[in-house]
Write an enzyme that holds these catalytic residues in place. Structure first.
Site, short mmCIF file in Angstrom:
data_model
loop_
_atom_site.label_atom_id
_atom_site.label_comp_id
_atom_site.label_asym_id
_atom_site.label_seq_id
_atom_site.Cartn_x
_atom_site.Cartn_y
_atom_site.Cartn_z
N TYR A 1 -1.25 -1.16 10.33
CA TYR A 1 -1.41 -1.29 8.88
C TYR A 1 -0.22 -0.66 8.16
O TYR A 1 0.39 -1.28 7.28
CB TYR A 1 -2.71 -0.60 8.45
CG TYR A 1 -2.99 -0.73 6.96
CD1 TYR A 1 -3.52 -1.90 6.43
CD2 TYR A 1 -2.72 0.33 6.08
CE1 TYR A 1 -3.77 -2.02 5.07
CE2 TYR A 1 -2.97 0.21 4.73
CZ TYR A 1 -3.50 -0.96 4.23
OH TYR A 1 -3.74 -1.09 2.88
N SER B 1 0.85 -1.19 0.00
CA SER B 1 0.00 0.00 0.00
C SER B 1 0.88 1.23 0.00
O SER B 1 2.01 1.20 0.52
CB SER B 1 -0.89 0.02 1.25
OG SER B 1 -1.53 1.28 1.40
#
Length: 254
Positions: free
Chosen positions: A161, A147
Site C-alpha cells: 500500500y 495517501s
C-alpha cells in the site's frame, strides 16, 4: 468569484465512488452542479449509492471491476455509450493489505499495486480521447487519490500500500507533464484519517485517532469534497502536477 468553484455542466467519473472518500467527492461534485458517474466493483452497492446521491443531483451508477483490463474496457465502453466527453476523472478505487514482513504474500503485493497504481494509469489512458474532448472548451481534470502513507512512513506493515501510493504520487507528476499538452490537468490528493471502510480505525476509534492529529479531529466529508472541488474547478486550472495533502497536519508530526 461566484463561479470559481462551480462544476455546473461538467461531467465527472469517480471510481470507487460507492463509499468512503469516493462517495465524499461524488457528493461534493453533485452539489457543485456536475453530472457524476460513480463506479464500484459491487453493482448493488454502486446502484444504491447512486440512488441515494441522486437527491443532490444527477448521479449515475456504472458498476465495473477496474482492477482488470477487461473491467477498465467495460467501464470506458459504458461511459462512452452515454457521453461524448469527460471533464473530470477521479481515480479513487483502491485496496490495502497488511501483514508482517516475513509473511507478506505476493498476492497482497500484486492486488494492491495493480489497483492502486497501475489502474489509474491505464484507465486514464483508455479515457484519453474523452478527456481531450472535454478539454476542448476548458481544461479537463484527472485527480489521483493517493495517501499520506505514500509521503511518510506509517507504523503499520502495509508494504504494498505504501509503495503503491508513493508510486502514484510520482506517476501523477509524470502524467501531468505529458497530459497538460492536451489541456488535461493532473494532480494528486493525499488524504489522512477519514472515517471509512478502508480506515476502520478512524471510523471506529475516532477520538483516539483525533488525539494523534494536530487538528485534533479526523477528516469529515466536506474536507475531502472541498479539496477535490478546488482541483476539479476553474480554481485549480493552473495547479499542475501537485500533491494536495489533506490530513489535519499528521505529516508534520510523523
Amino acid at each position: 468569484m461566484n463561479t470559481l468553484f462551480s462544476l455546473q455542466g461538467r461531467i465527472a467519473l469517480v471510481t470507487g465512488g460507492s463509499r468512503g472518500i469516493g462517495r465524499m467527492i461524488a457528493a461534493g461534485f453533485l452539489q457543485q452542479g456536475a453530472r457524476v458517474y460513480i463506479s464500484a466493483r459491487k453493482a448493488e452497492a454502486c446502484d444504491a449509492t447512486a440512488a441515494e446521491l441522486s437527491g443532490l443531483g444527477e448521479c449515475i451508477s456504472l458498476p465495473a471491476d477496474v482492477s482488470t483490463a477487461e473491467g477498465v474496457a467495460a467501464l470506458v465502453g459504458a461511459l462512452a455509450a452515454r457521453e461524448s466527453r469527460l471533464d473530470i476523472l477521479v481515480n479513487n478505487a483502491g485496496a490495502a493489505w497488511g501483514a508482517p514482513f516475513d509473511e507478506f504474500p505476493e498476492k497482497g503485493w500484486d492486488k494492491v499495486v495493480d489497483l492502486n497504481m497501475k489502474t489509474p494509469f491505464f484507465l486514464t489512458q483508455a479515457l484519453h480521447g474523452m478527456l481531450k474532448a472535454g478539454a476542448a472548451a476548458r481544461p479537463a481534470k484527472v485527480i489521483n487519490i493517493a495517501s499520506i502513507d505514500g509521503q511518510t512512513v506509517n507504523p503499520l506493515e502495509t508494504y504494498s500500500y505504501a509503495a503503491s501510493k508513493a508510486g502514484l504520487i510520482h506517476l501523477s507528476k509524470r502524467m501531468a507533464l505529458r497530459l497538460i499538452e492536451d489541456g488535461i490537468v493532473v494532480n494528486a490528493i493525499c488524504p489522512g484519517a477519514f472515517a471509512s471502510e478502508m480506515n476502520k480505525d478512524a471510523r471506529d476509534h475516532g477520538e483516539a485517532v483525533a488525539a494523534r492529529i494536530p487538528a485534533r479531529r479526523v477528516g469529515v466529508d466536506d474536507d475531502m469534497a472541498a479539496a477535490a472541488i478546488y482541483l476539479a474547478s476553474r480554481a485549480g486550472d493552473y495547479v499542475v502536477g501537485t500533491t494536495l495533502t489533506v490530513d489535519g497536519g499528521v505529516n508534520l508530526v510523523r
